[in-house]
Design an enzyme around this catalytic site. Structure first.
Site, PDB file in Angstrom:
ATOM      1  N   SER A 104       0.756  -0.943  -0.122  1.00 12.86           N
ATOM      2  CA  SER A 104      -0.220  -0.553   0.339  1.00 12.86           C
ATOM      3  C   SER A 104       0.905   1.195   0.023  1.00 12.86           C
ATOM      4  O   SER A 104       0.530   2.225  -0.872  1.00 12.86           O
ATOM      5  CB  SER A 104      -0.858   0.171   1.146  1.00 12.86           C
ATOM      6  OG  SER A 104      -0.113  -0.249   1.990  1.00 12.86           O
ATOM      7  N   HIS A 159      -6.258  -4.265  -0.653  1.00 11.51           N
ATOM      8  CA  HIS A 159      -6.159  -2.998  -1.355  1.00 11.51           C
ATOM      9  C   HIS A 159      -6.166  -3.361  -3.038  1.00 11.51           C
ATOM     10  O   HIS A 159      -5.992  -2.846  -3.557  1.00 11.51           O
ATOM     11  CB  HIS A 159      -4.796  -1.965  -0.954  1.00 11.51           C
ATOM     12  CG  HIS A 159      -4.379  -1.166  -0.472  1.00 11.51           C
ATOM     13  ND1 HIS A 159      -5.416   0.352  -0.400  1.00 11.51           N
ATOM     14  CD2 HIS A 159      -4.128  -1.489   0.579  1.00 11.51           C
ATOM     15  CE1 HIS A 159      -4.952   0.816   0.810  1.00 11.51           C
ATOM     16  NE2 HIS A 159      -3.961  -0.002   1.430  1.00 11.51           N
ATOM     17  N   LYS A 196     -12.374  -1.235   2.571  1.00  7.89           N
ATOM     18  CA  LYS A 196     -12.413  -0.091   2.112  1.00  7.89           C
ATOM     19  C   LYS A 196     -12.635   0.318   0.721  1.00  7.89           C
ATOM     20  O   LYS A 196     -14.011   0.801   0.790  1.00  7.89           O
ATOM     21  CB  LYS A 196     -10.794  -0.817   1.340  1.00  7.89           C
ATOM     22  CG  LYS A 196     -10.185   0.375   2.744  1.00  7.89           C
ATOM     23  CD  LYS A 196      -8.277  -0.472   2.500  1.00  7.89           C
ATOM     24  CE  LYS A 196      -7.212  -0.394   3.503  1.00  7.89           C
ATOM     25  NZ  LYS A 196      -6.913  -1.646   3.945  1.00  7.89           N
TER      26      LYS A 196
HETATM   27  C1  PLP Z   1      -6.742  -1.523   5.795  1.00  6.25           C
HETATM   28  C2  PLP Z   1      -5.509  -2.946   5.950  1.00  6.25           C
HETATM   29  C3  PLP Z   1      -5.895  -3.858   6.720  1.00  6.25           C
HETATM   30  C4  PLP Z   1      -7.154  -3.626   8.033  1.00  6.25           C
HETATM   31  O1  PLP Z   1      -7.966  -4.028   7.077  1.00  6.25           O
HETATM   32  P1  PLP Z   1      -9.894  -3.338   8.760  1.00  6.25           P
HETATM   33  O2  PLP Z   1     -10.565  -3.703   8.178  1.00  6.25           O
HETATM   34  O3  PLP Z   1     -10.112  -1.403   8.371  1.00  6.25           O
HETATM   35  O4  PLP Z   1      -8.786  -3.750   9.849  1.00  6.25           O
HETATM   36  C5  PLP Z   1      -5.706  -4.762   7.069  1.00  6.25           C
HETATM   37  N1  PLP Z   1      -4.721  -5.443   5.628  1.00  6.25           N
HETATM   38  C6  PLP Z   1      -3.995  -5.105   4.507  1.00  6.25           C
HETATM   39  C7  PLP Z   1      -3.334  -4.929   3.916  1.00  6.25           C
HETATM   40  C8  PLP Z   1      -4.434  -3.046   4.770  1.00  6.25           C
HETATM   41  O5  PLP Z   1      -4.383  -2.435   3.865  1.00  6.25           O
END
Ligand code: PLP
Length: 392
Positions: A184, A212, A243
């Site tokens: 990310s 992502h 997301k």
């Molecule tokens: C955003 C993200 C998470 C966390 O996700 P949540 O549902 O907000 O806990 C976990 N792994 C990756 C790779 C992320 O980008």
């Protein structure tokens, strides 16, 4: 007691002295392509730092579905899943999301952080090994920490390094390769085709965190396995609803092996000991995935916007990390300059964040721009023009 508080105060001072103390900006609108903040008289900002890839965060359609879900299924469940916290919609969403990402079964969590925290220690013990990309997300790292398996690291996307660890660990009971689908900070996609090949060669399992990517990467938005041509071949996928898929909260683990999901349901601690996903979110996510199965327009829009934005920046001679992902890191390198450019863009009405050490390596400071399907061509043009103004 006062001594403890004094220690905490000094730690806070140290964070401030390092320049890494985080202030939170207050937003007074919905999450959307344009947002307002509580700062007086600063007007509206084009938001280019949200994970709102499909533009669903502020969508009135989702608000409508959530209201429907609230009316039908109530506000809360007041229970974990195995006591009295499973509604028909929880099971329906598990089936639907599993199928969406090319798996057979799935299990819901309150977040993807929880999905990762509850994965490794449930499946593996000290006879096993986890081979993990060095740039993996904090939640994968923490999940692995909770587990007794041996941990081996390879440099980001270094397939030779991965293969060496696979060769060296053939005496282990289970080998599990763990990777982000998209890294990310760089917007770089994992080499899943090679990873699956190596896993087959060395009889290892593959786990991909596709947070992502779920909903918008790949031709039908099914994630990095689809983009890499290995859809349906990933042993374990974890991802988030927080997301692209709406942005509220919740996560899941999906697998092509029903046994893995069944075992998680029996033993995964964040699943067993944490409340059920809220009914309104569960109901809305069912509708979101149904919509994405039928209507590819948002997926086409984010992919077209990403292509356009990356081309415009490149043509203007702006230094970005090449990829096809809507995370577009504009490389500034110098930490102070990155903060300064982000502040200038903010004054121009473009909300972006400068990322500096220790979040990224020293001397690799950047402004991480995130493109959304909600952005118009004018929004993207305005951002490109601003970068040219401040960097050229
Ligand atoms: C955003 C993200 C998470 C966390 O996700 P949540 O549902 O907000 O806990 C976990 N792994 C990756 C790779 C992320 O980008």
């Amino acid at each position: 007691m006062s001594q403890a508080i004094e220690i905490f105060r000094q730690e806070l001072e140290a964070i401030k002295a390092q320049g890494t103390y985080k202030e939170e900006r207050l937003i007074s609108s919905r999450q959307d392509r344009e947002i307002t903040t509580t700062a007086p008289s600063q007007g509206k900002f084009i938001n280019m730092c949200a994970n709102n890839y499909l533009g669903l965060g502020g969508s009135q359609q989702l608000v409508g579905w959530a209201k429907e879900g609230l009316d039908k299924y109530g506000f809360g469940l007041n229970s974990v899943r195995f006591i009295c916290g499973t509604q028909d919609i929880h099971r329906q969403l598990e089936t639907k999301v599993a199928n969406f990402v090319g798996c057979k079964e799935a299990i819901l969590y309150s977040s993807c952080f929880d999905a990762n925290a509850g994965l490794f220690e449930t499946l593996l013990n000290k006879e096993d090994v986890i081979i993990s990309d060095k740039l993996n997300h904090a939640s994968i790292i923490d999940g692995i920490r909770l587990c007794k398996a041996e941990r081996k690291l390879y440099d980001n996307n270094d397939m030779a390094g991965l293969e060496q660890h696979l060769k060296d660990s053939q005496d282990k009971r289970i080998r599990l390769i763990a990777t982000d689908g998209v890294f990310s900070m760089d917007g770089v996609i994992a080499k899943l085709e090679t990873i699956v090949e190596l896993a087959t060669k060395y009889n290892a399992l593959v786990m991909v965190d596709d947070s992502h990517a779920s909903g918008f990467v790949g031709e039908r938005g099914r994630g990095t396995p689809e983009a890499a041509g290995v859809f349906g071949k990933i042993d374990i996928i974890t991802s988030t609803f927080g997301k692209a898929l709406g942005g509220a909260s919740g996560g899941f683990t999906a697998s092509i092996h029903p046994e893995i999901i069944d075992l998680l349901r029996q033993r995964s601690r964040p699943y067993l000991f944490s409340n059920s996903l809220a009914p309104a979110i569960t109901y809305t996510e069912l509708k979101v995935i149904e919509m994405l199965e039928q209507d590819s327009s948002a997926v086409e829009k984010i992919q077209a916007n990403t292509k356009y934005f990356r081309e415009q920046l490149t043509e203007a001679g702006i230094d970005i990390i090449p990829s096809t992902h809507p995370i577009v890191p504009v490389m500034i390198y110098d930490e102070a300059k990155a903060i300064e450019i982000a502040a200038k863009l903010y004054k121009d009405g473009i909300y972006v964040i400068g990322f500096c050490y220790p979040v990224v390596p020293l001397g690799k400071a950047r402004i991480r721009v995130q493109v959304s399907a909600a952005h118009s061509k004018e929004d993207l043009d305005k951002a490109v023009a601003a970068f040219v103004r401040h960097l050229k």
